[in-house]
Write a protein that holds these residues in place. Structure first.
Motif, PDB file in Angstrom:
ATOM      1  N   PHE A  29       0.824  -1.207   0.000  1.00  0.00           N
ATOM      2  CA  PHE A  29       0.000   0.000   0.000  1.00  0.00           C
ATOM      3  C   PHE A  29       0.863   1.264   0.000  1.00  0.00           C
ATOM      4  O   PHE A  29       0.505   2.275  -0.605  1.00  0.00           O
ATOM      5  CB  PHE A  29      -0.958   0.000   1.195  1.00  0.00           C
ATOM      6  CG  PHE A  29      -2.239  -0.738   0.920  1.00  0.00           C
ATOM      7  CD1 PHE A  29      -3.215  -0.177   0.101  1.00  0.00           C
ATOM      8  CD2 PHE A  29      -2.461  -1.995   1.446  1.00  0.00           C
ATOM      9  CE1 PHE A  29      -4.398  -0.852  -0.172  1.00  0.00           C
ATOM     10  CE2 PHE A  29      -3.636  -2.680   1.177  1.00  0.00           C
ATOM     11  CZ  PHE A  29      -4.604  -2.118   0.363  1.00  0.00           C
ATOM     12  N   HIS A  30       2.042   1.172   0.663  1.00  0.00           N
ATOM     13  CA  HIS A  30       2.951   2.321   0.642  1.00  0.00           C
ATOM     14  C   HIS A  30       3.462   2.571  -0.772  1.00  0.00           C
ATOM     15  O   HIS A  30       3.491   3.720  -1.247  1.00  0.00           O
ATOM     16  CB  HIS A  30       4.127   2.086   1.596  1.00  0.00           C
ATOM     17  CG  HIS A  30       5.167   3.160   1.529  1.00  0.00           C
ATOM     18  ND1 HIS A  30       4.964   4.433   2.015  1.00  0.00           N
ATOM     19  CD2 HIS A  30       6.423   3.160   0.991  1.00  0.00           C
ATOM     20  CE1 HIS A  30       6.037   5.172   1.797  1.00  0.00           C
ATOM     21  NE2 HIS A  30       6.934   4.421   1.174  1.00  0.00           N
ATOM     22  N   LEU A  31       3.856   1.502  -1.457  1.00  0.00           N
ATOM     23  CA  LEU A  31       4.338   1.644  -2.837  1.00  0.00           C
ATOM     24  C   LEU A  31       3.245   2.205  -3.739  1.00  0.00           C
ATOM     25  O   LEU A  31       3.508   3.017  -4.633  1.00  0.00           O
ATOM     26  CB  LEU A  31       4.817   0.288  -3.370  1.00  0.00           C
ATOM     27  CG  LEU A  31       6.125  -0.246  -2.773  1.00  0.00           C
ATOM     28  CD1 LEU A  31       6.364  -1.681  -3.203  1.00  0.00           C
ATOM     29  CD2 LEU A  31       7.300   0.630  -3.165  1.00  0.00           C
ATOM     30  N   LEU A  32       2.002   1.785  -3.478  1.00  0.00           N
ATOM     31  CA  LEU A  32       0.872   2.268  -4.260  1.00  0.00           C
ATOM     32  C   LEU A  32       0.646   3.772  -4.054  1.00  0.00           C
ATOM     33  O   LEU A  32       0.207   4.475  -4.965  1.00  0.00           O
ATOM     34  CB  LEU A  32      -0.390   1.493  -3.860  1.00  0.00           C
ATOM     35  CG  LEU A  32      -1.649   1.718  -4.713  1.00  0.00           C
ATOM     36  CD1 LEU A  32      -1.419   1.235  -6.143  1.00  0.00           C
ATOM     37  CD2 LEU A  32      -2.842   1.003  -4.089  1.00  0.00           C
ATOM     38  N   SER A  33       1.005   4.259  -2.854  1.00  0.00           N
ATOM     39  CA  SER A  33       0.795   5.680  -2.549  1.00  0.00           C
ATOM     40  C   SER A  33       1.892   6.586  -3.108  1.00  0.00           C
ATOM     41  O   SER A  33       1.737   7.804  -3.160  1.00  0.00           O
ATOM     42  CB  SER A  33       0.721   5.880  -1.026  1.00  0.00           C
ATOM     43  OG  SER A  33       2.020   5.714  -0.434  1.00  0.00           O
ATOM     44  N   LEU A  34       3.009   6.003  -3.549  1.00  0.00           N
ATOM     45  CA  LEU A  34       4.121   6.800  -4.077  1.00  0.00           C
ATOM     46  C   LEU A  34       3.823   7.285  -5.491  1.00  0.00           C
ATOM     47  O   LEU A  34       3.082   6.636  -6.243  1.00  0.00           O
ATOM     48  CB  LEU A  34       5.406   5.960  -4.101  1.00  0.00           C
ATOM     49  CG  LEU A  34       5.982   5.519  -2.761  1.00  0.00           C
ATOM     50  CD1 LEU A  34       7.166   4.585  -2.990  1.00  0.00           C
ATOM     51  CD2 LEU A  34       6.415   6.720  -1.925  1.00  0.00           C
ATOM     52  N   PRO A  35       4.432   8.410  -5.876  1.00  0.00           N
ATOM     53  CA  PRO A  35       4.314   8.838  -7.280  1.00  0.00           C
ATOM     54  C   PRO A  35       4.913   7.774  -8.199  1.00  0.00           C
ATOM     55  O   PRO A  35       5.874   7.086  -7.833  1.00  0.00           O
ATOM     56  CB  PRO A  35       5.146  10.124  -7.336  1.00  0.00           C
ATOM     57  CG  PRO A  35       5.246  10.587  -5.914  1.00  0.00           C
ATOM     58  CD  PRO A  35       5.206   9.360  -5.066  1.00  0.00           C
ATOM     59  N   GLU A  36       4.356   7.648  -9.392  1.00  0.00           N
ATOM     60  CA  GLU A  36       4.811   6.613 -10.324  1.00  0.00           C
ATOM     61  C   GLU A  36       6.298   6.743 -10.642  1.00  0.00           C
ATOM     62  O   GLU A  36       7.006   5.742 -10.781  1.00  0.00           O
ATOM     63  CB  GLU A  36       3.996   6.688 -11.623  1.00  0.00           C
ATOM     64  CG  GLU A  36       4.302   5.557 -12.588  1.00  0.00           C
ATOM     65  CD  GLU A  36       3.454   5.602 -13.843  1.00  0.00           C
ATOM     66  OE1 GLU A  36       3.869   5.013 -14.856  1.00  0.00           O
ATOM     67  OE2 GLU A  36       2.381   6.236 -13.802  1.00  0.00           O
ATOM     68  N   ASN A  41      11.760   4.638 -10.562  1.00  0.00           N
ATOM     69  CA  ASN A  41      13.153   4.873 -10.174  1.00  0.00           C
ATOM     70  C   ASN A  41      13.654   3.755  -9.266  1.00  0.00           C
ATOM     71  O   ASN A  41      14.772   3.247  -9.432  1.00  0.00           O
ATOM     72  CB  ASN A  41      13.264   6.226  -9.467  1.00  0.00           C
ATOM     73  CG  ASN A  41      14.703   6.597  -9.169  1.00  0.00           C
ATOM     74  OD1 ASN A  41      15.566   6.492 -10.037  1.00  0.00           O
ATOM     75  ND2 ASN A  41      14.967   7.016  -7.941  1.00  0.00           N
ATOM     76  N   MET A  42      12.812   3.353  -8.293  1.00  0.00           N
ATOM     77  CA  MET A  42      13.188   2.272  -7.380  1.00  0.00           C
ATOM     78  C   MET A  42      13.397   0.962  -8.143  1.00  0.00           C
ATOM     79  O   MET A  42      14.379   0.249  -7.914  1.00  0.00           O
ATOM     80  CB  MET A  42      12.095   2.091  -6.318  1.00  0.00           C
ATOM     81  CG  MET A  42      12.455   1.100  -5.232  1.00  0.00           C
ATOM     82  SD  MET A  42      11.101   0.819  -4.061  1.00  0.00           S
ATOM     83  CE  MET A  42      10.879   2.463  -3.382  1.00  0.00           C
ATOM     84  N   ALA A  43      12.484   0.663  -9.071  1.00  0.00           N
ATOM     85  CA  ALA A  43      12.593  -0.569  -9.857  1.00  0.00           C
ATOM     86  C   ALA A  43      13.856  -0.547 -10.723  1.00  0.00           C
ATOM     87  O   ALA A  43      14.562  -1.560 -10.833  1.00  0.00           O
ATOM     88  CB  ALA A  43      11.348  -0.736 -10.729  1.00  0.00           C
ATOM     89  N   ASN A  44      14.152   0.623 -11.318  1.00  0.00           N
ATOM     90  CA  ASN A  44      15.359   0.745 -12.150  1.00  0.00           C
ATOM     91  C   ASN A  44      16.632   0.556 -11.336  1.00  0.00           C
ATOM     92  O   ASN A  44      17.580  -0.091 -11.788  1.00  0.00           O
ATOM     93  CB  ASN A  44      15.389   2.113 -12.842  1.00  0.00           C
ATOM     94  CG  ASN A  44      14.377   2.204 -13.974  1.00  0.00           C
ATOM     95  OD1 ASN A  44      13.959   1.186 -14.523  1.00  0.00           O
ATOM     96  ND2 ASN A  44      13.972   3.415 -14.319  1.00  0.00           N
TER      97      ASN A  44
END
Length: 200
Positions: A29-36, A41-44
């Motif tokens: 849910f925290h990841l869902l609340s972050l800007p895309e 950037n985190m995934a990269n």
């Protein structure tokens, strides 16, 4: 009841160490609340780190090149060798700022139930290092678990044929504990109080 659309992400996050279903759900849910852009950037970064990390040719620590920053540091005491199970143990020891030597990562511990035997660890590479370089001390900095104790006993018997002082960490580390979770002061005391291993 329809499946939670976050279930695939929760299942993946729950695979992380120390993360249970509830923590995984909170993280999702925290990841869902972050800007895309933050999520991308985190995934990269995760992909870049995973693809760029390699193992040091000398000690098998994680590195960005063929030699890690510790093996390449000529100011360190290269005659003092610390044997650890995993690269994460190096990071735990380095936080203490107590040890100034170099390392050798075994890549695990002897555990026949898990299919880990001496020949599946980097013990042959350790022997090669002992043949090529002279060491004033070898420190066995291995977790005091059943598998850790078995590995220590095996290494002690192996190292008896070499004229080198062998020491183990003092048990400021609780038996059954993991060095990665130990605080800096406990690890520092363990290094300062390490015990010499008598060769017979």
């Amino acid at each position: 009841m329809a499946n939670n659309p976050l279930d695939p992400l929760i299942l993946e996050l729950a695979k992380l160490p120390g993360i249970g279903p509830k923590s995984a759900q909170r993280l999702a849910f925290h990841l869902l609340s972050l800007p895309e852009t933050d999520v991308v950037n985190m995934a990269n970064i995760m992909m870049t780190v995973r693809q760029s990390i390699q193992y040091c040719d000398t000690c098998f620590n994680i590195s960005l090149s063929t030699n890690c920053h510790i093996c390449s540091d000529y100011s360190r005491q290269h005659a003092q060798l610390c044997i650890v199970a995993e690269p994460k143990d190096i990071f735990a020891i380095e936080r203490t700022q107590e040890f100034k030597g170099v390392y050798h990562v075994l890549g695990g511990l002897i555990s026949p139930l898990d299919g880990a035997y001496p020949d599946t660890l980097r013990i042959a590479e350790l022997i090669e290092r002992l043949k090529k370089s002279e060491y004033s001390e070898i420190i066995l900095a291995i977790n005091p678990t059943i598998e850790g104790e078995s590995t220590i006993l095996y290494l002690q018997s192996l190292l008896k044929s070499y004229t080198v002082k062998v020491s183990t960490l003092a048990y400021g580390l609780p038996v059954g504990s993991d060095m990665d979770y130990a605080d800096e002061l406990t690890l520092q005391k363990a290094f300062l109080g390490r015990r010499w291993v008598e060769s017979k």
